[in-house]
Design a protein around this motif. Structure first.
Motif, short mmCIF file in Angstrom:
data_model
loop_
_atom_site.label_atom_id
_atom_site.label_comp_id
_atom_site.label_asym_id
_atom_site.label_seq_id
_atom_site.Cartn_x
_atom_site.Cartn_y
_atom_site.Cartn_z
N UNK A 341 0.47 -1.09 0.23
CA UNK A 341 -0.48 -0.21 0.06
C UNK A 341 1.32 1.55 0.07
N UNK A 342 1.55 1.40 0.64
CA UNK A 342 2.87 2.38 0.60
C UNK A 342 4.13 1.96 -0.78
N UNK A 343 4.62 1.44 -1.12
CA UNK A 343 5.56 1.29 -2.10
C UNK A 343 5.21 1.73 -3.71
N UNK A 344 3.23 1.17 -3.26
CA UNK A 344 2.92 1.57 -5.08
C UNK A 344 2.00 2.92 -4.95
N UNK A 345 2.25 3.61 -3.85
CA UNK A 345 1.67 4.67 -3.81
C UNK A 345 1.60 5.72 -5.36
N UNK A 346 2.65 5.85 -5.85
CA UNK A 346 3.02 6.74 -7.03
C UNK A 346 2.06 6.14 -8.08
N UNK A 347 1.87 4.71 -8.34
CA UNK A 347 1.50 3.80 -9.47
C UNK A 347 2.06 3.63 -10.74
N UNK A 348 1.26 4.06 -11.61
CA UNK A 348 1.78 3.81 -12.85
C UNK A 348 2.96 5.45 -13.42
N UNK A 349 2.47 6.48 -12.07
CA UNK A 349 3.13 8.27 -12.96
C UNK A 349 4.27 8.52 -12.73
#
Length: 779
Positions: A341-349
């Motif tokens: 939940x923390x590490x993927x916060x910025x998603x594909x951006x």
């Protein structure tokens, strides 16, 4: 070798015929001679001290063979169940580690804590006797919501941990993020609730245990995703005996979704009871009500999130602070939920700066565990809701703001601020393809038609990325004397179609006829070692390990082929399932070469007896499936009923092994994402801690009629992190769907004044939001 049973073909699942004919073999179908029935007595209190337990009436009830309590567990030195991992185990900060008793002796911490176990001749007799156990409680204050649990003076779930915070994790650069926000032209802020859900697998949990007093060994049949993990917990923690004494079998399993990934008290209770009864087998079968109360739950997060942007709509930084639910005990791999939940916060951006913080919070509720997606849906939900809110703030189209921020292919490999390295992907192309398939441009016409019919219509877009594949894995190939081969899988299929997909791989690599390939899994005495299935890991970890096993077979059989064809090893080629001697017309198919390993004589001993191949693979790093979801909804403003009327999925899976199985995985996960977005929610009473949604009368589940037509297509960019080029698929559908659906709902509701709404978007919640907005307008 391109055949109709090879990689990339929509081969019908070989498992399905026996399932459809009712010939599956689940734990509940297994009946051992002399089998007795076990029933658990659960705590009726959310938080209380146990003052007295009287089992005399239960022991005297007809048909009762055994009654166990927490005092018995202490006397027999039965150990408690640990969390699967803690941050400090991986080099992170130290947390508050809990151990869950299989039967509580002193203090219960949630409704559903196990306090007694009754074994009788029939289930009915055991249930009647369990009702006769008298327990005197001293009720203590309870807390059920994460926000209430972290308030000053909140009841402590564990007296030794008054903050109720199990641990705090963070990623990113706090100082750089603050600087980016200070320099930003625009700041968008949201607060979201990611609702608590129950897995509700088609097959509930079942445990059947038998102790063998002659051999001093234990056998457990259990509905699990991770047989070897259960075996390890039983030996090392519950019984504190050598792991070799424990034989765990997970036969057919009817769905798991992460909930069945860990050892439960009942797995221990049936074995312990069998030992107490001199080796009589004991079976426990969960009812649906017991499952809703005592299965590990998923999601349940409250998060505050901020996004900083410049004047062009370029995202400068993201900052989040989440309160993640732990429940009363740390169970299984709940740490993975927090980390993803923390590490993927910025998603594909392409976001240069971030600071994400999460507190894992204890409450007096059932423990939490990974649920399909495990932190990835939470991360996708927050970033995609932020993108839509930012688009509104800047007056940009939601597609355009994403185009301006998506990571470009030429930036690959792309290093995120949370130390992931995306190796491949064409995010903008995939999104464009998704918009075309969804007919994004034709939406205004459809909205006008809906409005003419008195309906509100909205559209939503979400782009997600996740990491798939964790840990290492082993797969083996073992030939029989007739040249047929068995796959001995360390992974575990509980609906994913492994027996079909892995056989397709072996057929393509070795040229063995598809029907000559057998699949073996879930038995710790037949399979050497395995990590099970979760985190969309099987296609990469299992598939790459299987490829290594196939290569091992090819190398070993090449030596035999050289002997049989009277040539040198280096002169033997292998392709399309056939060994050929260079410069001659000599050739032999793999199966014939394999048979030679079983000849009783005439074979050089340095070639060995029998043919096996062994392969291992570690996901270091993993892979990054990604995709675009586009959703359209219609809403009846008079009733609040939401209908998802169009849905499009574009997925980048790197390489598809079986498109039919892949589509099934997407559809199933999407149903779970739709359920969370529109109707599913586990509810506890705030005052008493009692479970309110204790049956399907109160806990809503999606039905076939709730599902829209789904357009599924692919934009595959092979992964560079593994030799097969594959990316996981099992969790994609429930990662992209909640934000796409909620973005569509809010798009439909904004014209009537609704600007915020949390999941689940039930008819009552939607109707309330519309009414409140109308009230504000009237005022």
């Amino acid at each position: 070798m391109a055949t109709r049973f090879g990689i990339g073909q929509a081969v019908r699942r070989v498992e399905d015929e026996r399932f459809l004919r009712g010939a599956g073999s689940y734990v509940g179908d297994i009946a051992l001679p002399g089998e007795l029935c076990g029933v658990v007595a659960y705590s009726t209190q959310a938080h209380a001290k146990i003052k007295r337990v009287d089992t005399s009436k239960a022991r005297a009830a007809p048909g009762v063979a055994l009654v166990l309590t927490g005092a018995d567990a202490l006397a027999d030195k039965i150990g408690a169940l640990p969390p699967g991992a803690m941050p400090e185990d991986m080099g992170g900060p130290k947390g508050f580690r809990t151990f869950r008793p299989v039967l509580v002796a002193d203090e219960v911490r949630c409704v559903g804590d196990r306090v007694g176990f009754v074994v009788a001749e029939t289930e009915a007799a055991a249930r009647d006797a369990a009702e006769l156990i008298e327990i005197e409680y001293e009720t203590l204050p309870a807390v059920v919501s994460v926000e209430d649990a972290v308030k000053p003076g909140a009841p402590a779930v564990w007296a030794e941990n008054p903050s109720n915070i199990a641990y705090t994790l963070a990623f990113g650069d706090e100082a750089a993020t603050k600087a980016a926000f200070n320099a930003a032209r625009h700041v968008v802020s949201i607060k979201l609730e990611n609702n608590r859900v129950s897995a509700n697998s088609m097959e509930g949990r079942v445990s059947l245990g038998q102790y063998n007093p002659v051999e001093d060994r234990y056998t457990l049949f259990t509905s699990t995703q991770h047989p070897f993990g259960i075996r390890q917990t039983l030996g090392m923690f519950a019984f504190k005996e050598p792991v070799a004494k424990f034989h765990v079998v997970a036969p057919d399993v009817g769905g798991g979704f992460g909930m069945k990934g860990d050892c439960y008290p009942e797995d221990v209770l049936v074995l312990w009871a069998s030992r107490r009864l001199g080796g009589l087998p004991v079976k426990w079968v969960s009812s649906r009500a017991e499952a809703l109360m005592s299965d590990y739950h998923g999601r349940d997060q409250v998060i505050s999130a901020d996004m900083a942007l410049d004047e062009t709509g370029k995202v400068l930084a993201v900052a989040t602070h989440a309160l993640d639910q732990a429940g009363a005990y740390l169970a299984g791999a709940v740490v993975a939920v927090v980390v993803y939940g923390l590490r993927l916060t910025t998603g594909p951006y392409d976001i240069a700066t971030m600071h994400t913080v999460a507190d894992l919070v204890f409450t007096n509720t059932s423990p939490m565990a990974p649920y399909r997606g495990a932190g990835r849906p939470e991360a996708a939900y927050v970033i995609e809701r932020l993108m839509d809110e930012a688009a509104l703030r800047l007056g940009l189209d939601p597609v355009e703001i994403r185009r301006r921020n998506l990571i470009k292919p030429e930036a690959m490999p792309y290093h995120t601020q949370s130390h992931f390295t995306y190796d491949s992907g064409e995010f903008e192309k995939a999104m464009t393809k998704g918009l075309e398939v969804a007919d994004w441009a034709g939406f205004p016409v459809r909205r006008t038609r809906s409005e003419a019919a008195g309906r509100l219509r909205g559209r939503g877009l979400a782009y997600f990325i996740e990491e798939a594949g964790i840990f290492n894995e082993r797969m083996d190939l073992r030939f029989d004397a007739d040249g047929n081969v068995a796959i001995l899988a360390g992974t575990h299929s509980h609906g994913q179609g492994h027996a079909t997909a892995f056989a397709q791989m072996v057929h393509e690599w070795l040229g063995i006829p598809f029907e000559s390939i057998r699949y073996v899994q879930g038995d710790t005495e037949k399979v050497a070692v395995g990590r099970g299935t979760y985190a969309s890991r099987s296609v990469m970890n299992g598939g790459c390990a299987l490829k290594a096993a196939a290569d091992d077979v090819i190398a070993k059989a090449r030596r035999m082929a050289a002997f049989l064809m009277e040539g040198k090893v280096e002169e033997v080629e292998f392709a399309d399932g056939i060994y050929r001697m260079q410069g001659t017309n000599k050739s032999m198919p793999m199966q014939e070469v394999a048979k030679a390993f079983f000849r009783p004589m005439g074979i050089p001993m340095n070639l060995g007896v029998g043919l096996e191949g062994h392969g291992s693979y570690a996901s270091e790093p993993g892979n990054f499936p990604n995709g675009c979801h586009v959703c359209e909804v219609e809403i009846d403003p008079d009733t609040g009923v939401v209908c998802v009327v169009r849905y499009t999925c574009i997925d980048d899976l790197g390489r598809v092994i079986n498109p039919m199985i892949v589509e099934g995985q997407i559809q199933g996960a999407l149903a779970q994402g739709l359920g969370q977005a529109l109707m599913e929610r586990v509810v506890y009473d705030k005052g008493s801690g009692q479970l309110v949604t204790g049956s399907f009368n109160d806990y809503a589940m999606p039905r076939a009629g709730d599902m829209p037509p789904i357009a599924i297509t692919f934009h595959n960019v092979p992964a560079k992190t593994n030799p097969l080029g594959v990316k996981g698929i099992g969790e994609a559908g429930c990662t992209g769907s909640p934000p796409a659906i909620m973005n569509a709902i809010l798009d439909a509701l904004r014209p009537v004044g609704v600007t915020a709404l949390d999941m689940p978007a039930t008819p009552f919640r939607v109707w309330q939001a519309i009414a409140a907005a109308k009230g504000k307008t009237a005022a």
